[in-house]
Design an enzyme around this catalytic site. Structure first.
Site, PDB file in Angstrom:
ATOM      1  CE  LYS A 170      34.245  34.124  38.624  1.00 39.20           C
ATOM      2  NZ  LYS A 170      35.203  34.178  37.516  1.00 39.20           N
TER       3      LYS A 170
ATOM      4  CD  GLN B  80      37.553  31.607  36.442  1.00 43.82           C
ATOM      5  OE1 GLN B  80      36.424  32.077  36.403  1.00 43.82           O
ATOM      6  NE2 GLN B  80      38.510  32.143  37.177  1.00 43.82           N
TER       7      GLN B  80
ATOM      8  CG  ASP C 252      34.819  37.897  33.012  1.00 43.58           C
ATOM      9  OD1 ASP C 252      34.764  38.234  34.207  1.00 43.58           O
ATOM     10  OD2 ASP C 252      35.165  36.767  32.625  1.00 43.58           O
TER      11      ASP C 252
END
Ligand code: GUN
Length: 283
Positions: free
Chosen positions: A52, A96, A119
């Site tokens: 990322k 995460q 997200d």
């Protein structure tokens, strides 16, 4: 042989489009900045987080990395999220997953400001998707829609079967296919006679989490097969949920593993970060 759906090439194309958008925003004096939080040092998560950060550097998005100890308390994590929510210069916040067992994932997801929820996991983002309003969409299913569209595969009117009902893939996937006017069936571990259902699919999305489970007995001749799974086989080679060698000869198009769905997730995260800066938000 079937059309090979090239996720590497399509994700590269999307990242280049995002790179142009980031440059256009910079020309207006607007920066794009993503905060990435990792709790603990799960090796797979470290690889994803590293990828990322690399993608951010490529497209010109600033990334702020927060690497917290596995013992970090939920309170401490929520407090960091609160600080990042309040920072105008931070446009996106990503925590995460999975988190250590002592932290309540739902509480963490809900603490993120929905305007920074790149997200697409916040209940407000999921609710917006459900009722067809603009909002952030979970990156993997959003990437699959791009794979289909950019490969010239029509969704409207097609029988779409999704195997898996997770919050990250299966559920948003089914909503997105519905939005594209597909006829959608969602299957899961309690589905009776799974093969009977999957054999109806013109488009079969497989997010079952079991290496090579889907063989040609599950697939209609000429179907499009999208494999979300990623595993290491006995020889340490990557493989998906679909037995590629067995299924490829009977379908019209298929994603490989690696190089199919995987690279799309990060490309769509970059897209979402850029959208977080636009006044109109995402569509
Ligand atoms: N863990 C596995 N996939 C994802 C993802 O897409 N986002 C986050 N935040 N964590 C993940």
């Amino acid at each position: 042989m079937p059309q090979m759906i090239d996720g590497k090439a399509i994700s590269a194309q999307i990242k280049d489009e995002v790179k142009e958008q980031v440059a256009a925003l910079a020309a207006q004096g607007k920066k794009v900045c993503l905060a990435v939080i990792q709790v603990g040092n799960d090796p797979a998560s470290s690889v994803y987080v590293g990828n990322k950060k690399k993608a951010c550097a490529y497209v010109g998005i600033e990334s702020l990395a927060y690497e917290l100890a596995a013992e970090t308390t939920q309170e401490e994590l929520l407090s960091l999220i609160g600080e990042l929510n309040a920072k105008d210069e931070v446009n996106g916040i990503l925590v995460q997953l999975p988190l250590p067992a002592h932290i309540d994932e739902d509480a963490v997801i809900q603490a993120i400001d929905p305007k920074k929820d790149v997200d697409g996991f916040h209940p407000q983002s999921v609710g917006a998707l459900c009722i067809g309003q603009p909002g952030f969409v979970s990156c993997t299913p959003a990437g699959i829609i791009q794979l289909l569209k950019r490969s010239g595969i029509e969704i409207a009117g097609k029988e779409c079967v999704v195997i898996g009902r997770s919050n990250i893939v299966g559920k948003p996937m089914s909503l997105l296919l519905l939005k594209e006017n597909g006829t959608v069936t969602v299957t899961h571990s309690r589905t009776k006679d799974l093969k009977e259902v999957t054999k109806r699919a013109d488009i079969l999305i497989v997010a079952v989490g079991k290496p090579k489970m889907i063989t040609r007995e599950y697939v209609k001749e000429g179907a499009v097969v999208i494999d979300v799974g990623i595993h290491r086989n006995e020889n340490n080679k990557l493989c998906g949920d679909v037995d590629y060698e067995d299924v490829a000869p009977v379908c019209s198009a298929i994603t490989p593993v690696p190089g199919g769905v995987g690279p799309m997730t990060i490309a769509m995260l970059m897209y979402n970060c850029c959208a977080a800066v636009q006044p109109a938000g995402v569509s």
